[in-house]
Design a protein around this motif. Sequence first.
Motif, short mmCIF file in Angstrom:
data_model
loop_
_atom_site.label_atom_id
_atom_site.label_comp_id
_atom_site.label_asym_id
_atom_site.label_seq_id
_atom_site.Cartn_x
_atom_site.Cartn_y
_atom_site.Cartn_z
N THR A 80 0.84 -1.20 0.00
CA THR A 80 0.00 0.00 0.00
C THR A 80 0.88 1.25 0.00
OG1 THR A 80 -1.63 -1.25 1.24
CG2 THR A 80 -1.90 1.14 1.23
N THR A 81 0.42 2.26 -0.71
CA THR A 81 1.21 3.48 -0.87
C THR A 81 0.92 4.46 0.28
OG1 THR A 81 -0.55 4.17 -2.34
CG2 THR A 81 1.46 3.36 -3.36
N GLY A 82 1.58 5.60 0.20
CA GLY A 82 1.32 6.67 1.18
C GLY A 82 2.38 6.76 2.27
N PHE A 83 3.51 6.08 2.08
CA PHE A 83 4.56 6.10 3.11
C PHE A 83 5.49 7.28 2.94
CE2 PHE A 83 2.90 1.99 3.95
CZ PHE A 83 3.04 1.90 5.33
N THR A 84 5.31 8.28 3.81
CA THR A 84 6.21 9.43 3.88
C THR A 84 7.39 9.05 4.77
OG1 THR A 84 5.05 10.17 5.85
CG2 THR A 84 4.24 11.02 3.72
N PRO A 85 8.47 9.85 4.74
CA PRO A 85 9.57 9.59 5.67
C PRO A 85 9.11 9.53 7.12
CG PRO A 85 10.28 11.15 3.98
CD PRO A 85 8.80 10.94 3.77
N THR A 147 5.26 4.88 -6.53
CA THR A 147 6.47 4.58 -7.31
C THR A 147 7.07 5.87 -7.87
OG1 THR A 147 5.49 2.47 -7.90
CG2 THR A 147 7.35 3.22 -9.25
N ALA A 148 6.19 6.75 -8.40
CA ALA A 148 6.68 7.99 -9.00
C ALA A 148 7.32 8.89 -7.95
CB ALA A 148 5.54 8.71 -9.71
N VAL A 149 6.69 8.95 -6.78
CA VAL A 149 7.26 9.78 -5.71
C VAL A 149 8.63 9.23 -5.32
CG1 VAL A 149 6.99 10.49 -3.28
CG2 VAL A 149 5.01 10.53 -4.83
N HIS A 150 8.71 7.91 -5.15
CA HIS A 150 9.98 7.28 -4.77
C HIS A 150 11.04 7.52 -5.85
CE1 HIS A 150 12.31 4.60 -2.28
NE2 HIS A 150 12.62 3.85 -3.33
N THR A 151 10.64 7.36 -7.10
CA THR A 151 11.59 7.57 -8.20
C THR A 151 12.11 9.01 -8.19
OG1 THR A 151 10.30 6.00 -9.52
CG2 THR A 151 11.87 7.38 -10.72
N ALA A 152 11.20 9.96 -8.02
CA ALA A 152 11.61 11.37 -8.02
C ALA A 152 12.55 11.65 -6.84
CB ALA A 152 10.37 12.26 -7.95
N GLN A 153 12.26 11.03 -5.70
CA GLN A 153 13.14 11.24 -4.54
C GLN A 153 14.54 10.68 -4.81
OE1 GLN A 153 10.63 9.28 -1.67
NE2 GLN A 153 9.71 11.20 -0.94
N LEU A 154 14.60 9.52 -5.45
CA LEU A 154 15.92 8.93 -5.78
C LEU A 154 16.68 9.83 -6.75
CD1 LEU A 154 14.96 5.17 -6.33
CD2 LEU A 154 16.17 6.15 -4.36
N ILE A 155 15.96 10.33 -7.77
CA ILE A 155 16.59 11.21 -8.76
C ILE A 155 17.08 12.49 -8.07
CG2 ILE A 155 16.12 12.68 -10.78
CD1 ILE A 155 14.16 10.46 -11.73
N ALA A 156 16.21 13.06 -7.22
CA ALA A 156 16.58 14.32 -6.55
C ALA A 156 17.83 14.12 -5.68
CB ALA A 156 15.41 14.81 -5.70
N ALA A 157 17.89 12.98 -4.98
CA ALA A 157 19.05 12.72 -4.11
C ALA A 157 20.32 12.57 -4.95
CB ALA A 157 18.80 11.48 -3.27
N ALA A 158 20.20 11.88 -6.09
CA ALA A 158 21.38 11.69 -6.96
C ALA A 158 21.83 13.03 -7.54
CB ALA A 158 21.04 10.71 -8.07
N ARG A 159 20.86 13.88 -7.89
CA ARG A 159 21.21 15.20 -8.44
C ARG A 159 21.90 16.05 -7.37
NH1 ARG A 159 18.61 17.09 -13.09
NH2 ARG A 159 18.77 19.20 -12.28
N ALA A 160 21.36 15.99 -6.15
CA ALA A 160 21.95 16.79 -5.06
C ALA A 160 23.38 16.33 -4.79
CB ALA A 160 21.08 16.67 -3.81
#
Length: 250
Positions: A80-85, A147-160
């Motif tokens: 199930t989705t909706g898991f924030t940090p 999935t999209a939120v997780h993907t964007a977070q991974l991309i953002a972390a790699a960019r940072a």
Amino acid sequence: MSEPIRVGVLGARGRMGAQVCKAVDAAGDLELVAMVDAGDWLFSVADAGAQVLVDFTHPDVVMDNVRFAVDQGMHAVVGTTGFTPDRLDTVRTWLADAPQLGVLIAPNFGIGAVLSMRFAQMAARFYESAEVIELHHPGKVDAPSGTAVHTAQLIAAARAEAGLAPPPDATSQSLDGARGADVDGVRVHAVRLAGMVAHQEILLGTEGETLSIRHDSLNRSSFMPGVLLAVRAIRSRPGLTVGLDPLLDL
Ligand SMILES: NC(=O)C1=CN([C@@H]2O[C@H](COP(=O)(O)OP(=O)(O)OC[C@H]3O[C@@H](n4cnc5c(N)ncnc54)[C@H](OP(=O)(O)O)[C@@H]3O)[C@@H](O)[C@H]2O)C=CC1
Ligand SMILES: O=C(O)C1=N[C@H](C(=O)O)C[C@H](O)C1
């Protein structure tokens, strides 16, 4: 031969839960001991002696379900989705009091989807621009997808980590929503379309070239190998595991 793993499924009459029940039932090393949906007696899962609880319900109820699993001494596999940090931290706190238990929470159990997220994470540092487009069936309640939120977070972390500047974007006038949601500085666009199941395209671009990474779940059967892998593994993975990656040696 060892005893089968006793599995209870929450959300058992839903699109995913129904498939999970069939997959568990068909697996010789697993035993489906409880099927619970909205309005059913939740404690029947514990009464049936489930060792692993699988949850495909709704973001509004999933935290209560995970709490229930931990309180009842059951391992949990959660799609199930909706898991924030913050939510993940709360689960870690609960597990600190039950160190023998394992909870695995994965935004996507599709092997290809997991790989595509990893590929995007690897590629992100080489591109000025990155945007995510997810496309789903119109019965989906949350947008953008987990999935999209997780993907964007991974991309953002790699960019940072690579010290990249924000992606170039001259937009100064737009209709609300035209540029999608902003997830840690990465734009995410959600399409809801009859005929779709679960799809995602990650677009990366820089001077003179673009890279598109696309994954399509054409049927919910695509999630079952990942779910069964997690059910089989979770009893020997105490604590919180986020994502299927470590189970795939990624
Ligand atoms: N990680 C992954 O790989 C995947 C994750 N998902 C996620 O899984 C979740 C479910 O998706 P999907 O199966 O399509 O949704 P559905 O709406 O088809 O199924 C959810 C089911 O859970 C039931 N439910 C609601 N509350 C409870 C409760 N408290 N206890 C038990 N059952 C409950 C719903 O009943 P009612 O309809 O009456 O409310 C419904 O039958 C979503 O968050 C989705 O994003 C989906 C696919 C793959
Ligand atoms: O609701 C769905 O269908 C799906 N939900 C998950 C998500 O939100 O990422 C996984 C997959 O995309 C299917």
